[in-house]
Motif scaffolding. Structure first.
Motif, PDB file in Angstrom:
ATOM      1  N   ALA A 400      52.340  46.966  33.418  1.00 43.20           N
ATOM      2  CA  ALA A 400      53.301  45.911  33.785  1.00 43.20           C
ATOM      3  C   ALA A 400      53.508  45.835  35.294  1.00 43.20           C
ATOM      4  O   ALA A 400      54.038  44.845  35.805  1.00 43.20           O
ATOM      5  CB  ALA A 400      54.639  46.166  33.094  1.00 43.20           C
ATOM      6  N   GLU A 403      51.933  42.717  36.819  1.00 41.35           N
ATOM      7  CA  GLU A 403      52.742  41.507  36.671  1.00 41.35           C
ATOM      8  C   GLU A 403      53.933  41.525  37.632  1.00 41.35           C
ATOM      9  O   GLU A 403      54.321  40.511  38.201  1.00 41.35           O
ATOM     10  CB  GLU A 403      53.238  41.377  35.231  1.00 41.35           C
ATOM     11  CG  GLU A 403      52.164  41.007  34.226  1.00 41.35           C
ATOM     12  CD  GLU A 403      51.622  39.610  34.483  1.00 41.35           C
ATOM     13  OE1 GLU A 403      52.380  38.762  34.987  1.00 41.35           O
ATOM     14  OE2 GLU A 403      50.435  39.370  34.202  1.00 41.35           O
ATOM     15  N   ARG A 406      52.830  40.475  40.978  1.00 38.87           N
ATOM     16  CA  ARG A 406      52.550  39.033  41.044  1.00 38.87           C
ATOM     17  C   ARG A 406      53.828  38.218  41.237  1.00 38.87           C
ATOM     18  O   ARG A 406      53.840  37.254  41.996  1.00 38.87           O
ATOM     19  CB  ARG A 406      51.823  38.586  39.778  1.00 38.87           C
ATOM     20  CG  ARG A 406      50.386  39.120  39.678  1.00 38.87           C
ATOM     21  CD  ARG A 406      49.647  38.499  38.503  1.00 38.87           C
ATOM     22  NE  ARG A 406      48.372  39.160  38.291  1.00 38.87           N
ATOM     23  CZ  ARG A 406      48.082  39.916  37.235  1.00 38.87           C
ATOM     24  NH1 ARG A 406      49.001  40.093  36.285  1.00 38.87           N
ATOM     25  NH2 ARG A 406      46.898  40.473  37.119  1.00 38.87           N
ATOM     26  N   ILE A 407      54.907  38.621  40.535  1.00 36.48           N
ATOM     27  CA  ILE A 407      56.143  37.852  40.674  1.00 36.48           C
ATOM     28  C   ILE A 407      56.795  38.090  42.035  1.00 36.48           C
ATOM     29  O   ILE A 407      57.685  37.351  42.439  1.00 36.48           O
ATOM     30  CB  ILE A 407      57.150  38.162  39.552  1.00 36.48           C
ATOM     31  CG1 ILE A 407      57.657  39.595  39.627  1.00 36.48           C
ATOM     32  CG2 ILE A 407      56.562  37.870  38.198  1.00 36.48           C
ATOM     33  CD1 ILE A 407      58.773  39.903  38.659  1.00 36.48           C
ATOM     34  N   TYR A 568      62.323  42.280  36.642  1.00 39.10           N
ATOM     35  CA  TYR A 568      61.491  42.783  35.553  1.00 39.10           C
ATOM     36  C   TYR A 568      62.035  42.372  34.192  1.00 39.10           C
ATOM     37  O   TYR A 568      61.287  42.051  33.268  1.00 39.10           O
ATOM     38  CB  TYR A 568      61.375  44.301  35.655  1.00 39.10           C
ATOM     39  CG  TYR A 568      60.418  44.880  34.630  1.00 39.10           C
ATOM     40  CD1 TYR A 568      59.073  44.559  34.658  1.00 39.10           C
ATOM     41  CD2 TYR A 568      60.872  45.738  33.628  1.00 39.10           C
ATOM     42  CE1 TYR A 568      58.193  45.070  33.721  1.00 39.10           C
ATOM     43  CE2 TYR A 568      60.010  46.251  32.688  1.00 39.10           C
ATOM     44  CZ  TYR A 568      58.662  45.914  32.739  1.00 39.10           C
ATOM     45  OH  TYR A 568      57.800  46.423  31.814  1.00 39.10           O
ATOM     46  N   LEU A 571      60.988  38.935  33.531  1.00 37.70           N
ATOM     47  CA  LEU A 571      59.566  38.912  33.182  1.00 37.70           C
ATOM     48  C   LEU A 571      59.361  39.274  31.714  1.00 37.70           C
ATOM     49  O   LEU A 571      58.567  38.651  31.002  1.00 37.70           O
ATOM     50  CB  LEU A 571      58.791  39.883  34.081  1.00 37.70           C
ATOM     51  CG  LEU A 571      57.307  40.027  33.784  1.00 37.70           C
ATOM     52  CD1 LEU A 571      56.575  38.711  34.011  1.00 37.70           C
ATOM     53  CD2 LEU A 571      56.696  41.119  34.650  1.00 37.70           C
ATOM     54  N   LYS A 572      60.091  40.285  31.236  1.00 37.38           N
ATOM     55  CA  LYS A 572      59.979  40.691  29.827  1.00 37.38           C
ATOM     56  C   LYS A 572      60.432  39.565  28.895  1.00 37.38           C
ATOM     57  O   LYS A 572      59.814  39.328  27.857  1.00 37.38           O
ATOM     58  CB  LYS A 572      60.807  41.961  29.584  1.00 37.38           C
ATOM     59  CG  LYS A 572      60.207  43.214  30.217  1.00 37.38           C
ATOM     60  CD  LYS A 572      61.087  44.420  30.006  1.00 37.38           C
ATOM     61  CE  LYS A 572      61.039  44.895  28.574  1.00 37.38           C
ATOM     62  NZ  LYS A 572      61.815  46.136  28.363  1.00 37.38           N
ATOM     63  N   LYS A 575      57.677  36.996  28.697  1.00 35.74           N
ATOM     64  CA  LYS A 575      56.533  37.440  27.889  1.00 35.74           C
ATOM     65  C   LYS A 575      56.863  37.416  26.399  1.00 35.74           C
ATOM     66  O   LYS A 575      56.001  37.192  25.560  1.00 35.74           O
ATOM     67  CB  LYS A 575      56.094  38.843  28.320  1.00 35.74           C
ATOM     68  CG  LYS A 575      55.554  38.880  29.754  1.00 35.74           C
ATOM     69  CD  LYS A 575      55.117  40.266  30.173  1.00 35.74           C
ATOM     70  CE  LYS A 575      53.769  40.603  29.587  1.00 35.74           C
ATOM     71  NZ  LYS A 575      53.249  41.880  30.089  1.00 35.74           N
ATOM     72  N   GLU A 581      58.854  28.996  30.768  1.00 29.99           N
ATOM     73  CA  GLU A 581      58.346  29.206  32.128  1.00 29.99           C
ATOM     74  C   GLU A 581      59.177  28.432  33.146  1.00 29.99           C
ATOM     75  O   GLU A 581      59.395  28.890  34.269  1.00 29.99           O
ATOM     76  CB  GLU A 581      56.875  28.774  32.215  1.00 29.99           C
ATOM     77  CG  GLU A 581      55.926  29.709  31.496  1.00 29.99           C
ATOM     78  CD  GLU A 581      54.467  29.408  31.832  1.00 29.99           C
ATOM     79  OE1 GLU A 581      54.246  28.627  32.770  1.00 29.99           O
ATOM     80  OE2 GLU A 581      53.600  29.957  31.161  1.00 29.99           O
TER      81      GLU A 581
END
Length: 594
Positions: A400, A403, A406-407, A568, A571-572, A575, A581
């Motif tokens: 993770a 990712e 990336r964010i 984070y 992000l979770k 996903k 989005e």
């Protein structure tokens, strides 16, 4: 964004002096300026305070060194005729970076008649620096905050004969300080976020208090944090904010890393990491590579054992970390800098600002505890428009992290894993032949685990999920050390296969003199009594030190950690499909870029 613009230094306003332009072109080979230089040099030269946030490798050093020299060149002749009068100060977080800045600044300072620059860093006897100040003086002081503050506080540093004729009161520190900074013009704080992360806030604040308020100040950093914002409010007056980022042509995202940098991550099991590293170094033997580890003990171990492998016999390896003596660190850095190809094993002491020419690869064997340091590490390559590559090793349960990067506007792609020869038997064979290797391996393994527990991204790097057995195998350990986490069953030794029929106490040092001394010590003290063991055990005060340091850092970084964990969690949710989005993008933009 182009790394080098079409704007020449000679076209900047206010006009730079012919002497400065000659140094830029003839000695440094620079005719055109980078975006951060185009934006910053005119502002500082026009007596504006600046807070500069620019990607690593963008040319920040010249962006403040050039204005410093130009400002001093314009001073009225009487101001800096005497070496005791300080006109400028540049504060850097590490000795290596301060030395590098000093080397660049010297080229320009030499064009100023009767002016001197002085490098003041820790790691040496402070009394020797006091003598240098007394004998040579220094119109431009470049150094680390601790040593600079120390020099400013010691009155003996300013006991110059020609000052005694000006005042009869040299007993007062305030009087001496006022003389010391009578002509002070400009203060530069380089890598400001790192200065604060390393715990220099008290010294930096004290230096700022001693300096006159009527000055120019430049604050430079590759990342802006809340602490940097607070420092900016305290040390700068109505600063102009300069922000320069890298953009990929055709993309809408602005990145925190250089445009010519390609970043990959390699996902592999714990017991595979060392084999994958050795294979990578062998395949890139003709390249110049920096490998980052989390701890000094890890650098010592891998820097000792890997050169003994036949696979890497033709690959020169240099080690560098913060616990080495200053003279040794300087020589190590000089040696690696001069190499056309080779490897530098280091900690984050070499993660900031250092401009080592020709670095092709940055390998992060251990992801940094602070995610902000990731950008600084990879910034040692792909500098000033050149291309470069970076690789970070991740365990399967750490995937993770890609990712997460990336964010935070760090582009990263997955690298395919290939089957490579196992080196664990060779590491163990080296440990069985030399007690030094065995002891360093154990120390490195324990220090790695302790450092892992202090990762800032606790949602990703969860120490309770570490498969210690696999990691111990990768370190080539013969046996697992006694650890509280294993005794209490918090972690297991699964996947670790100890070497059978071996008496580790009988393993000798390869160095004969050292082994002779060890045997001599064993004969004197065949067994340690209970009282001696108790006396040798760390005191309660010593045991509490790590906890106090962790608590202090936790308090300092709380806001930043909360922001990281919030990112984070979002992000979770994305996903899992809990938010769209569009909603995710909106929430991220509201929370701001870190």
């Amino acid at each position: 964004m182009e790394v080098v613009t079409k704007i020449e230094f000679a076209a900047l306003e206010p006009k730079l002096s012919p002497e400065t332009l000659r140094v830029l072109e003839q000695q440094l080979g620079f005719l055109r300026a980078t975006p951060v230089q185009v934006a910053t040099i005119p502002l500082l030269c026009s007596f504006k305070d600046v807070a500069v946030d620019a990607a690593t490798g963008s040319g920040k050093t010249l962006a403040f060194v050039v204005p410093v020299v130009e400002i001093l060149r314009r001073l009225a002749t009487p101001f800096l005729q005497e070496n005791v009068q300080v006109g400028a100060m540049i504060i850097s977080p590490t000795r290596e970076l301060a030395s590098q800045i000093f080397g660049v600044a010297q080229k320009f300072v030499k064009t100023l008649e009767n002016l001197t620059a002085l490098l003041l860093v820790g790691g040496t006897d402070v009394t020797a620096d006091l003598e240098r100040v007394k004998e040579q003086g220094g119109n431009v002081l470049i150094g680390t905050p601790g040593r600079l503050h120390d020099i400013m506080e010691r009155s003996t540093a300013l006991e110059f004969r020609h000052l005694e004729a000006r005042t009869s009161d040299l007993s007062s520190l305030d009087t001496i300080t006022s003389l010391f900074i009578v002509s002070f013009q400009i203060l530069i704080l380089d890598e400001a976020d790192r200065l604060l992360d390393m715990g220099f806030q008290r010294q930096v604040s004290a230096i700022i208090e001693l300096l006159p308020k009527q000055r120019r100040t430049g604050l430079f950093s590759a990342t802006q944090t809340q602490a940097v914002e607070e420092l900016s409010k305290a040390g700068l007056r109505n600063p102009v904010r300069v922000e320069v980022r890298s953009e990929v042509k055709g993309a809408s995202t602005t990145f925190k890393t250089p445009a010519g940098l390609n970043i990959e991550y390699l996902e592999c099991e714990g017991e595979e990491k060392s084999s994958q590293l050795v294979n990578f170094l062998r395949e890139n033997a003709s390249r110049k590579t920096i490998v980052y580890f989390m701890t000094c003990a890890s650098v010592d171990y891998w820097g000792t054992v890997l050169p003994r492998l036949k696979t890497l016999k033709d690959v020169p390896i240099v080690v560098l970390h913060g616990k080495m003596k200053q003279s040794v660190r300087v020589k190590a850095l000089e040696k690696f800098t001069a190499m056309p190809a080779g490897v530098l094993f280091c900690t984050d002491v070499a993660a900031r600002g250092l401009d080592i020419p020709g670095v092709d690869w940055i390998v992060q064997y251990d992801p940094p505890q602070d995610p902000n340091v990731f950008v600084h590490r990879v910034g040692r390559t792909a500098r000033m428009g050149r291309a470069g590559d970076a690789l970070v090793f991740l365990l399967p349960k750490e995937d993770a992290y890609a990712e997460f990067l990336r964010i935070r506007n760090v582009p990263i792609e997955k690298r395919d894993k290939t089957e490579v020869p196992h080196i664990i038997p060779k590491l163990r064979a080296a440990a069985m032949k030399d007690r030094d290797v065995m002891e360093k391996g154990l120390k490195a393994f324990v220090s790695y685990f302790r450092a892992y527990k202090e990762h800032h991204c606790t949602f990703i790097f969860q120490w309770k999920q570490l498969e210690l057995g696999k990691i111990a195998m990768s370190f080539g350990l013969l046996q697992l050390p006694s650890m509280p986490e294993l005794k209490r069953g918090v972690l297991t030794s699964q996947h670790f296969t100890p070497v059978e029929n071996i008496d580790v106490d009988s393993i000798p040092y390869r160095e004969k003199a050292r082994e002779k001394q060890r045997r001599k010590n064993l004969e004197k003290k065949p067994d340690t009594s209970r009282e001696e063991r108790k006396a040798l055990a760390p005191s309660k005060h010593q045991k509490d030190r790590p906890a106090k340091r962790a608590k202090k850092r936790s308090h300092r970084d709380r806001e930043e950690l909360e922001e990281i964990n919030s990112d984070y969690r979002l992000l979770k949710k994305l996903k899992k499909g809990s938010i769209s989005e569009k909603a995710y993008s909106k929430l991220m933009s509201l929370e701001g870029d870190v």
